[in-house]
Scaffold this active site. Structure first.
Site, PDB file in Angstrom:
ATOM      1  N   GLU A  68      19.178   2.908   2.965  1.00 26.05           N
ATOM      2  CA  GLU A  68      17.942   2.122   2.912  1.00 26.05           C
ATOM      3  C   GLU A  68      17.395   2.172   1.499  1.00 26.05           C
ATOM      4  O   GLU A  68      17.142   3.246   0.948  1.00 26.05           O
ATOM      5  CB  GLU A  68      16.879   2.603   3.889  1.00 26.05           C
ATOM      6  CG  GLU A  68      15.652   1.689   3.823  1.00 26.05           C
ATOM      7  CD  GLU A  68      14.549   1.977   4.821  1.00 26.05           C
ATOM      8  OE1 GLU A  68      13.561   1.215   4.835  1.00 26.05           O
ATOM      9  OE2 GLU A  68      14.672   2.963   5.580  1.00 26.05           O
ATOM     10  N   ASP A 120      16.105   4.785  -9.374  1.00 30.19           N
ATOM     11  CA  ASP A 120      16.310   3.354  -9.191  1.00 30.19           C
ATOM     12  C   ASP A 120      17.554   3.109  -8.342  1.00 30.19           C
ATOM     13  O   ASP A 120      18.614   3.698  -8.581  1.00 30.19           O
ATOM     14  CB  ASP A 120      16.471   2.710 -10.578  1.00 30.19           C
ATOM     15  CG  ASP A 120      16.491   1.188 -10.560  1.00 30.19           C
ATOM     16  OD1 ASP A 120      16.767   0.593  -9.504  1.00 30.19           O
ATOM     17  OD2 ASP A 120      16.248   0.597 -11.622  1.00 30.19           O
ATOM     18  N   ASP A 143       9.125  -5.734  -2.666  1.00 29.63           N
ATOM     19  CA  ASP A 143       8.035  -6.403  -3.366  1.00 29.63           C
ATOM     20  C   ASP A 143       8.360  -7.892  -3.495  1.00 29.63           C
ATOM     21  O   ASP A 143       9.398  -8.246  -4.059  1.00 29.63           O
ATOM     22  CB  ASP A 143       7.860  -5.774  -4.759  1.00 29.63           C
ATOM     23  CG  ASP A 143       6.563  -6.197  -5.438  1.00 29.63           C
ATOM     24  OD1 ASP A 143       6.131  -7.349  -5.237  1.00 29.63           O
ATOM     25  OD2 ASP A 143       5.996  -5.378  -6.179  1.00 29.63           O
ATOM     26  N   LYS A 217       3.484  -0.001  10.875  1.00 37.27           N
ATOM     27  CA  LYS A 217       2.078  -0.296  11.141  1.00 37.27           C
ATOM     28  C   LYS A 217       1.640  -1.542  10.384  1.00 37.27           C
ATOM     29  O   LYS A 217       0.914  -2.388  10.907  1.00 37.27           O
ATOM     30  CB  LYS A 217       1.206   0.896  10.739  1.00 37.27           C
ATOM     31  CG  LYS A 217       1.373   2.130  11.614  1.00 37.27           C
ATOM     32  CD  LYS A 217       0.446   3.241  11.151  1.00 37.27           C
ATOM     33  CE  LYS A 217       0.620   4.483  12.018  1.00 37.27           C
ATOM     34  NZ  LYS A 217      -0.262   5.599  11.567  1.00 37.27           N
ATOM     35  N   PHE A 218       2.112  -1.666   9.148  1.00 41.09           N
ATOM     36  CA  PHE A 218       1.787  -2.816   8.320  1.00 41.09           C
ATOM     37  C   PHE A 218       2.298  -4.099   8.972  1.00 41.09           C
ATOM     38  O   PHE A 218       1.597  -5.105   9.050  1.00 41.09           O
ATOM     39  CB  PHE A 218       2.404  -2.637   6.938  1.00 41.09           C
ATOM     40  CG  PHE A 218       2.267  -3.833   6.035  1.00 41.09           C
ATOM     41  CD1 PHE A 218       1.094  -4.062   5.342  1.00 41.09           C
ATOM     42  CD2 PHE A 218       3.312  -4.729   5.873  1.00 41.09           C
ATOM     43  CE1 PHE A 218       0.963  -5.163   4.500  1.00 41.09           C
ATOM     44  CE2 PHE A 218       3.185  -5.831   5.048  1.00 41.09           C
ATOM     45  CZ  PHE A 218       2.005  -6.045   4.355  1.00 41.09           C
TER      46      PHE A 218
END
Length: 238
Positions: A68, A120, A143, A217-218
């Site tokens: 992940e 990274d 993002d 949750k988001f």
């Protein structure tokens, strides 16, 4: 007490130059996250200094291996690892509070099938993972860089996907998810154009949310507000 600088790479983020897909917003670890990091990094942490790893040596077995990229605060990764103890999971996250939070979850749940990089993801892919070692790669809610002038910073690009491809075994799955429709469209365009990948859906397009991907949750809050979420699952064909 372990010195944090002794447990990580001398350059803890990246050796790469050029456009970054993330902004380093380290913040401060809570006391609980810091202590969990200090107690557990030596056991569960992986370093760029380790070089190319042999997952069988790292985990002591040869099972399904998941990666992940960008696990955030780590709860979803811990949930997946707990639900599938017969599988192994490597998580990558540059933000130290998230690393500390995941290590706290791993410790509390007694998980033995999780390892962590705090560098990274590009360095993990290029310097740490052998070819064809992964069964699944997951990139959940990266993002979105929603401003058009920043789209070049998006992680999901043709070149990045091809590097991921070589780390997946043939038949291995790349699972992407986003809650930004424009990014979902971009992801689908990139994946449809990517050599050596095919959509797991014969009819193409987006996939229903797989049961094994935990809902954050988001994400749940967004769903309650009527926001969409798009999953894409593609497998390596050659």
């Amino acid at each position: 007490m372990t010195d944090q600088n002794e447990t990580q790479d001398a350059n803890p983020v990246t050796t790469r130059r050029g456009v970054r897909s993330f902004v380093l917003r380290q913040g401060r670890m809570t006391e609980g996250q810091k202590k969990a990091f200090e107690r557990n990094w030596a056991k569960y942490g992986l370093s760029r200094d380790n070089g190319m790893i042999d997952p069988r040596e790292v985990f002591g077995r040869d099972n399904m291996l998941n990666l992940e990229i960008g696990f955030g605060m780590g709860k979803s990764l811990a949930d997946m690892a707990e639900a599938a103890p017969e599988q192994d999971f490597i998580g990558v996250e540059v933000h130290l509070p998230g690393v500390g939070a995941l290590l706290k979850e791993v410790e509390a749940r007694g998980l033995e099938n999780v390892r962590v990089y705090s560098i990274d993801a590009n360095d993990v892919i290029d310097l740490c993972l052998p070819d064809a070692c992964l069964d699944r790669v997951m990139v959940f809610f990266p993002d979105p860089w929603h401003k058009k002038k920043h789209h070049k910073r998006r992680l999901i690009q043709l070149e990045f996907i091809q590097r991921i491809r070589h780390k997946l075994r043939v038949g291995g799955v790349l699972h992407l998810a986003t809650d930004w429709e424009n990014y979902a469209e971009h992801m689908l365009e990139v994946m449809d154009a990517s050599e050596g990948f095919a959509n797991t859906r014969e009819e193409g397009g987006y996939s229903p949310k797989p049961e094994e991907r935990p809902m954050t949750k988001f994400e749940k809050r967004g769903e309650n507000l009527g926001h969409g979420v798009w999953d894409l699952l593609f497998y390596r064909t050659n």
